[in-house]
Design a protein around this motif. Sequence first.
Motif, PDB file in Angstrom:
ATOM      1  N   SER A 155     -29.581  -2.599 -16.714  1.00  0.00           N
ATOM      2  CA  SER A 155     -29.002  -1.486 -17.452  1.00  0.00           C
ATOM      3  C   SER A 155     -30.008  -0.993 -18.485  1.00  0.00           C
ATOM      4  O   SER A 155     -30.715  -1.789 -19.108  1.00  0.00           O
ATOM      5  N   ALA A 156     -30.080   0.312 -18.644  1.00  0.00           N
ATOM      6  CA  ALA A 156     -31.012   0.914 -19.598  1.00  0.00           C
ATOM      7  C   ALA A 156     -30.613   2.361 -19.830  1.00  0.00           C
ATOM      8  O   ALA A 156     -29.699   2.884 -19.178  1.00  0.00           O
ATOM      9  N   MET A 157     -31.301   3.016 -20.761  1.00  0.00           N
ATOM     10  CA  MET A 157     -31.081   4.434 -21.005  1.00  0.00           C
ATOM     11  C   MET A 157     -31.649   5.250 -19.842  1.00  0.00           C
ATOM     12  O   MET A 157     -32.496   4.773 -19.077  1.00  0.00           O
ATOM     13  N   ARG A 158     -31.194   6.483 -19.727  1.00  0.00           N
ATOM     14  CA  ARG A 158     -31.582   7.366 -18.629  1.00  0.00           C
ATOM     15  C   ARG A 158     -33.093   7.484 -18.492  1.00  0.00           C
ATOM     16  O   ARG A 158     -33.645   7.341 -17.402  1.00  0.00           O
ATOM     17  N   SER A 159     -33.790   7.751 -19.596  1.00  0.00           N
ATOM     18  CA  SER A 159     -35.237   7.964 -19.524  1.00  0.00           C
ATOM     19  C   SER A 159     -35.966   6.712 -19.055  1.00  0.00           C
ATOM     20  O   SER A 159     -36.934   6.785 -18.287  1.00  0.00           O
ATOM     21  N   ALA A 160     -35.501   5.538 -19.503  1.00  0.00           N
ATOM     22  CA  ALA A 160     -36.132   4.282 -19.091  1.00  0.00           C
ATOM     23  C   ALA A 160     -35.906   4.018 -17.615  1.00  0.00           C
ATOM     24  O   ALA A 160     -36.806   3.531 -16.909  1.00  0.00           O
ATOM     25  N   LEU A 161     -34.715   4.335 -17.113  1.00  0.00           N
ATOM     26  CA  LEU A 161     -34.419   4.132 -15.698  1.00  0.00           C
ATOM     27  C   LEU A 161     -35.304   5.009 -14.822  1.00  0.00           C
ATOM     28  O   LEU A 161     -35.864   4.548 -13.819  1.00  0.00           O
TER      29      LEU A 161
END
Length: 294
Positions: free
Chosen positions: A125-131
Amino acid sequence: MNTNDLNLFEAVAHHGSFTRAAEAMFTVQSNVTARIKNLEEEFGVPLFTRSNRKVELTAAGETLIRYSKQLNHLIDEAKRAIGKSEVIKGQIKIGALETMMTIKGPELINELAHKFPYVDLEFKSAMRSALISDVMNYRLDAAFVPAPLDIPELVQLRVKDEEIVAVAPADCKNLDDLLKRNPLKAIVFDQGCVFRARLESWLVSKGVSQYHKTVMNSIEGVVNFIESGIGFSFLPHEIITSFYGSRKIKTFAIPKELAMMRTLLVYRKDVPPSPALKAFISLYEDTGNPLSRS
């Protein structure tokens, strides 16, 4: 060079660390370092930039990892074509927002285990930009991210549309009542969160440029703080109805342009999906809508 060298190379690229790659591959760091050095000598170029904090692919490394994944894909296909078993095996690394992990994670794991029991799934799980960055840099095989997305290198498969709502303490009468509170307090995730971005866009549309924020790193924490009367937030309606329907909180509709969120499953175009990733994608191809398949 052999396939094990390439597997070690991919492990370093994925983990951004020789130490963590060694742990993941059940070997010692000195072996990983030596094998990467041999690859760099064989190709005559550095494959990674090294710093005290992390290890990153060079341009040559990014080229090699594409070919490495293609080779591994071909080897898997050859094993399936030549071998007697048609069983799909392998491991895939999938990313998602924490909210989707909470709602759909168990369902995904159960469905994959039922249809493809020999495919191992690793979630992050991560923020959108990191994904998106992790998919682009080959650290994730695929990720669920909110639309819109304009990256030609990625295939986009529409997964679902969901509604975002304002979630407020039980004593809040309506959104106008909420906006009158002084100071206006919100419970938000860290910068880069799609729900926080929409909350702040809504506040700007209401002429609010300053508000008191409490940053949390879990959905449970956000809901607990809202229930305690500390502030409000924006969250998916499904997560509230599925897990927090009995809590002392209220939900309110927000403007449609902020409320509707489309989730995409994205993966790279330039790397053939492994049999395991193909199996995972197939769970969505029957009901999803391919947005960009070329």
